[in-house]
Design a protein around this motif. Structure first.
Motif, mmCIF file in Angstrom:
data_model
loop_
_atom_site.group_PDB
_atom_site.id
_atom_site.type_symbol
_atom_site.label_atom_id
_atom_site.label_comp_id
_atom_site.label_asym_id
_atom_site.label_seq_id
_atom_site.Cartn_x
_atom_site.Cartn_y
_atom_site.Cartn_z
ATOM 1 N N PRO A 98 0.798 -1.233 0.000
ATOM 2 C CA PRO A 98 0.000 0.000 0.000
ATOM 3 C C PRO A 98 0.830 1.283 0.000
ATOM 4 N N ASP A 99 2.177 1.176 -0.024
ATOM 5 C CA ASP A 99 2.958 2.403 -0.157
ATOM 6 C C ASP A 99 2.998 2.869 -1.609
ATOM 7 N N ARG A 100 2.538 2.004 -2.523
ATOM 8 C CA ARG A 100 2.420 2.394 -3.936
ATOM 9 C C ARG A 100 0.998 2.101 -4.359
ATOM 10 N N MET A 101 0.108 3.056 -4.227
ATOM 11 C CA MET A 101 -1.295 2.806 -4.565
ATOM 12 C C MET A 101 -1.483 2.926 -6.071
ATOM 13 N N MET A 102 -2.248 1.978 -6.598
ATOM 14 C CA MET A 102 -2.420 1.896 -8.038
ATOM 15 C C MET A 102 -3.845 2.323 -8.427
ATOM 16 N N VAL A 103 -3.927 3.112 -9.479
ATOM 17 C CA VAL A 103 -5.231 3.423 -10.079
ATOM 18 C C VAL A 103 -5.245 2.758 -11.454
ATOM 19 N N PHE A 104 -6.174 1.834 -11.657
ATOM 20 C CA PHE A 104 -6.204 1.061 -12.892
ATOM 21 C C PHE A 104 -7.075 1.739 -13.935
ATOM 22 N N GLN A 105 -6.932 1.270 -15.169
ATOM 23 C CA GLN A 105 -7.768 1.800 -16.236
ATOM 24 C C GLN A 105 -9.208 1.310 -16.103
ATOM 25 N N GLU A 106 -9.357 0.051 -15.668
ATOM 26 C CA GLU A 106 -10.672 -0.577 -15.653
ATOM 27 C C GLU A 106 -11.536 0.010 -14.551
ATOM 28 N N PHE A 107 -12.821 0.152 -14.846
ATOM 29 C CA PHE A 107 -13.743 0.698 -13.860
ATOM 30 C C PHE A 107 -14.029 -0.304 -12.744
ATOM 31 N N ASP A 108 -13.761 -1.587 -12.982
ATOM 32 C CA ASP A 108 -14.145 -2.587 -11.984
ATOM 33 C C ASP A 108 -13.098 -2.746 -10.887
ATOM 34 N N GLN A 109 -12.245 -1.722 -10.718
ATOM 35 C CA GLN A 109 -11.237 -1.825 -9.669
ATOM 36 C C GLN A 109 -11.809 -1.554 -8.281
ATOM 37 N N LEU A 110 -13.006 -0.934 -8.223
ATOM 38 C CA LEU A 110 -13.635 -0.718 -6.927
ATOM 39 C C LEU A 110 -14.312 -2.006 -6.488
ATOM 40 N N LEU A 111 -14.327 -2.242 -5.159
ATOM 41 C CA LEU A 111 -14.975 -3.444 -4.674
ATOM 42 C C LEU A 111 -16.483 -3.223 -4.705
ATOM 43 N N PRO A 112 -17.218 -4.015 -5.536
ATOM 44 C CA PRO A 112 -18.644 -3.731 -5.711
ATOM 45 C C PRO A 112 -19.454 -3.926 -4.439
ATOM 46 N N TRP A 113 -18.907 -4.661 -3.471
ATOM 47 C CA TRP A 113 -19.686 -4.941 -2.264
ATOM 48 C C TRP A 113 -19.450 -3.890 -1.175
ATOM 49 N N SER A 160 -21.082 6.668 -12.546
ATOM 50 C CA SER A 160 -20.607 6.678 -13.928
ATOM 51 C C SER A 160 -19.109 6.351 -13.944
ATOM 52 N N GLY A 161 -18.581 6.105 -15.138
ATOM 53 C CA GLY A 161 -17.170 5.733 -15.263
ATOM 54 C C GLY A 161 -16.240 6.770 -14.665
ATOM 55 N N GLY A 162 -16.497 8.038 -14.973
ATOM 56 C CA GLY A 162 -15.641 9.101 -14.451
ATOM 57 C C GLY A 162 -15.678 9.165 -12.927
ATOM 58 N N MET A 163 -16.888 8.974 -12.366
ATOM 59 C CA MET A 163 -17.019 9.014 -10.910
ATOM 60 C C MET A 163 -16.257 7.860 -10.281
ATOM 61 N N LYS A 164 -16.317 6.687 -10.914
ATOM 62 C CA LYS A 164 -15.585 5.533 -10.369
ATOM 63 C C LYS A 164 -14.098 5.822 -10.332
ATOM 64 N N ALA A 187 -8.256 6.488 -19.946
ATOM 65 C CA ALA A 187 -8.330 6.011 -21.332
ATOM 66 C C ALA A 187 -9.721 5.522 -21.701
ATOM 67 N N ALA A 188 -10.465 5.000 -20.725
ATOM 68 C CA ALA A 188 -11.773 4.432 -21.042
ATOM 69 C C ALA A 188 -12.888 5.462 -20.905
ATOM 70 N N LEU A 189 -12.527 6.725 -20.672
ATOM 71 C CA LEU A 189 -13.542 7.766 -20.499
ATOM 72 C C LEU A 189 -13.800 8.490 -21.823
ATOM 73 N N ASP A 190 -14.955 9.123 -21.907
ATOM 74 C CA ASP A 190 -15.228 9.934 -23.093
ATOM 75 C C ASP A 190 -14.376 11.210 -23.044
ATOM 76 N N ALA A 191 -14.217 11.857 -24.190
ATOM 77 C CA ALA A 191 -13.248 12.951 -24.308
ATOM 78 C C ALA A 191 -13.538 14.100 -23.341
ATOM 79 N N VAL A 215 0.949 6.423 -16.697
ATOM 80 C CA VAL A 215 1.167 5.762 -17.976
ATOM 81 C C VAL A 215 0.081 6.174 -18.958
ATOM 82 N N THR A 216 0.463 6.535 -20.169
ATOM 83 C CA THR A 216 -0.544 6.883 -21.177
ATOM 84 C C THR A 216 -0.004 6.593 -22.576
#
Lengths: 283, 294
Positions: A98-113, A160-164, A187-191, A215-216
């Motif tokens: 957890p000293d290197r927190m990652m933000v992924f491209q995919e929206f499903d990185q949040l725990l849905p529960w 929405s994707g941006g909010m996630k 990358a997966a968001l609208d312009a 990374v981009t």
């Protein structure tokens, strides 16, 4: 020990880039990364070296197949280097943490529960770094900072994707990691949303001054977000250039200097492709 | 040539500007649903309607058939059910069955948890689970009963043994495939938080695979019921005081067919209750709330 410290401090000074004595936060030192698929051993990056300093917005830019995401996974500790070393604060990276927190491209990185607030609180609690009350307080502050206070008790599937992505950023920032790792987070968001998120990220950085490795594959995004851009060549990823972009943001996007830098990077990436195509034709 | 290219480019049209007009004349943009729409939106109402429909069809057909020995009417069955409930000790019989069932089910779930945890954390565990489920899943639990009676004697232990067999394999198979289906991003997110081992399994894998696990629990519950009733029918006396299966068997011997139907009905009613109350509530509070299932 003392001599190593002196050396590290001396390095930026000899480079002439800093008048303060700053040590690099993250050092990637001759790193070759390989991963296995079912049939092949793929070399994603070959002897890549760079250093990220505190409060850097360090962008790794390259076409698909240059191993930039793999490089980020290496820094995150999901993949051990086949050669070379990745050091954070002078200590070799041994695994995910957890000293290197990652933000992924995919929206499903949040725990849905878990609700938005629980999602932000969860890593703070599991890492044992913060007590219940403090984690709660920090989560509230982080969520407010990304303008989601109204949605704190909502489950991710209602966002929405941006909010996630904003929740993912809040979750990462609340942990106060040494470095924030972002793998094409917009990358997966609208312009339109992407542009808004870029502005928000820059505003957050102005506020908190965190260190981010971003990374981009978008040249514009790299110039807007980054103060320093590492350009990688593909197959396998090798360092092509390390450029400064600290003068540019959305406001200078239509300026001449911005255009010139974009053209330089474009040529760098494009030249590679022409050479490669020619080589293939000659074969 | 010039004609052809001209035909390919779209016409240039003047630009257009409008202010959003007054839309009040179309009435409310949101309106509450009508009473009928709201009633038919309640799942319970629709399900009960199906049950009533089936009961009516049953009553009509059996009245037309007019053969109480082969196919008693719904009314007669309901009467028998009521009598058995009040004076025939149907409730006690049902409880005997449920008690054994719950013990076997709980043991099966616990063993499945251990086995699947082992399977996701080690390669040996994975191979073990794959081989064991391939071997034992197709084997009907009831086929093991003669062996169980030999090993554990007449009594509860034998029934629990076959129940574990009935529960363990389908549940393990579902749970394991659920674990395998957890997205790589969620896994990496969990490891990024520094979660390892048991914490990783309980805090990431189990909730993420919960839809599959719940499906496995439902299937296992049905398998357990089938196995238990069949076992009691065949070796009913073995369970001592006798459960629902034995109740059915006894009444068949005395040709009290309406009581046989009442016994079968009890099995069905318990099944409906567990499905629509217990599992439904769990679903409502977990996978549906989390948006993992509609």
């Amino acid at each position: 020990m003392a001599s190593a410290e002196v050396q590290a401090r001396a390095a930026p000074q000899t480079a002439g880039s800093a008048d303060r004595a700053v040590r690099p936060l993250l050092e990637v030192d001759g790193v070759t990364l390989q991963y296995k698929t079912k049939e092949h051993l793929v070399t994603a990056t070959y002897r890549v070296s760079f250093a990220v300093f505190p409060a850097d917005r360090f962008v790794v830019l390259g076409p698909s197949g240059c191993g930039k995401s793999t490089l980020l996974k290496g820094v995150a500790g999901f993949l051990a280097p086949a050669e070379g070393e990745i050091r954070l604060n002078g200590r070799a990276v041994a695994g995910p943490g957890p000293d290197r927190m990652m933000v992924f491209q995919e929206f499903d990185q949040l725990l849905p529960w878990k609700t938005v607030k629980q999602n932000v609180t969860f890593p703070m609690r599991t890492s044992g770094r913060y007590g219940a009350a403090e984690a709660e307080e920090r989560a509230r502050a982080a969520i407010a900072k990304v303008n989601l206070a109204k949605f704190a008790d909502v489950y991710p599937h209602m966002l929405s994707g941006g909010m996630k992505q904003r929740v993912a950023i809040a979750r990462a920032l609340a942990m106060e990691p040494d470095i924030l790792l972002m793998d094409e987070p917009f990358a997966a968001l609208d312009a339109l949303t992407r542009r808004k998120m870029q502005e928000e990220l820059l505003r957050l950085w102005d506020d908190v001054r965190f260190t981010v490795l971003f990374v981009t594959h978008s040249i514009e995004e790299a110039i807007v977000i980054g103060n320093r851009i590492l350009v990688l060549s593909p197959h396998p990823g090798q360092v092509r250039a390390e450029l400064n972009a600290h003068e540019h943001d959305h406001a200078s996007q239509d300026g001449e200097a911005f255009g010139a830098l974009r053209q330089r990077i474009h040529d760098m990436l494009f030249a590679e492709r022409i050479e490669q195509e020619e080589a293939e034709r000659n074969e | 040539m010039s004609n052809a290219t001209a035909a390919k480019s779209p016409p240039v049209r003047p630009e257009l500007f409008r202010e959003p007009g007054d839309v009040s004349h179309i009435g409310a943009i949101e309106r509450p649903l009508s009473a009928w729409e709201r009633i038919t939106n309640v799942t319970a109402v629709r399900r009960v309607f199906i049950l009533v429909l089936l009961a009516v069809l049953w009553q009509l057909y059996s009245t037309y058939l007019d053969n109480a020995l082969m196919f008693p009417t719904f009314g007669a069955t309901a009467q028998a059910f009521w009598d058995a409930l009040v004076s025939g000790g149907l409730l006690r019989r049902a409880w005997v069955s449920i008690e054994v069932l719950l013990m076997g089910y709980a043991a099966g779930v616990a063993i499945a948890a251990v086995l699947t945890t082992l399977a996701v954390s080690t390669r040996f565990g994975n191979d073990l689970l794959a081989t064991l489920t391939a071997m034992f899943n197709p084997l009907p639990a009831i086929a093991l009963l003669p062996l169980a009676l030999l090993w554990f004697g007449l009594g509860r232990a034998s029934l629990i043994f076959v129940l574990i067999h009935a529960v363990l394999w389908p549940l393990s198979l579902n749970t394991h495939s659920g674990f395998m289906g957890v997205s790589e991003t969620l896994r990496m997110a969990g490891r990024n938080y520094g979660l390892k081992g048991l914490g990783y399994v309980t805090q990431i894998l189990i909730p993420a695979a919960f839809p599959s696990i719940l499906a496995g629990l439902k299937i296992a519950w049905a398998f357990a019921w089938r196995t238990l009733i069949a076992a009691e029918l065949v070796f009913g006396v073995s369970s001592g005081s006798g459960g629902l299966g034995w109740f059915i068997f006894e009444n068949k011997n005395e040709l009290l067919i309406d009581y046989v139907f009442a016994g079968l009905g009890t099995v069905i009613i318990i099944g409906l209750l567990v499905e629509n109350v217990v599992f439904r509530t769990i679903e409502e509070r977990t996978v549906r709330k989390w948006g993992m299932q509609r």
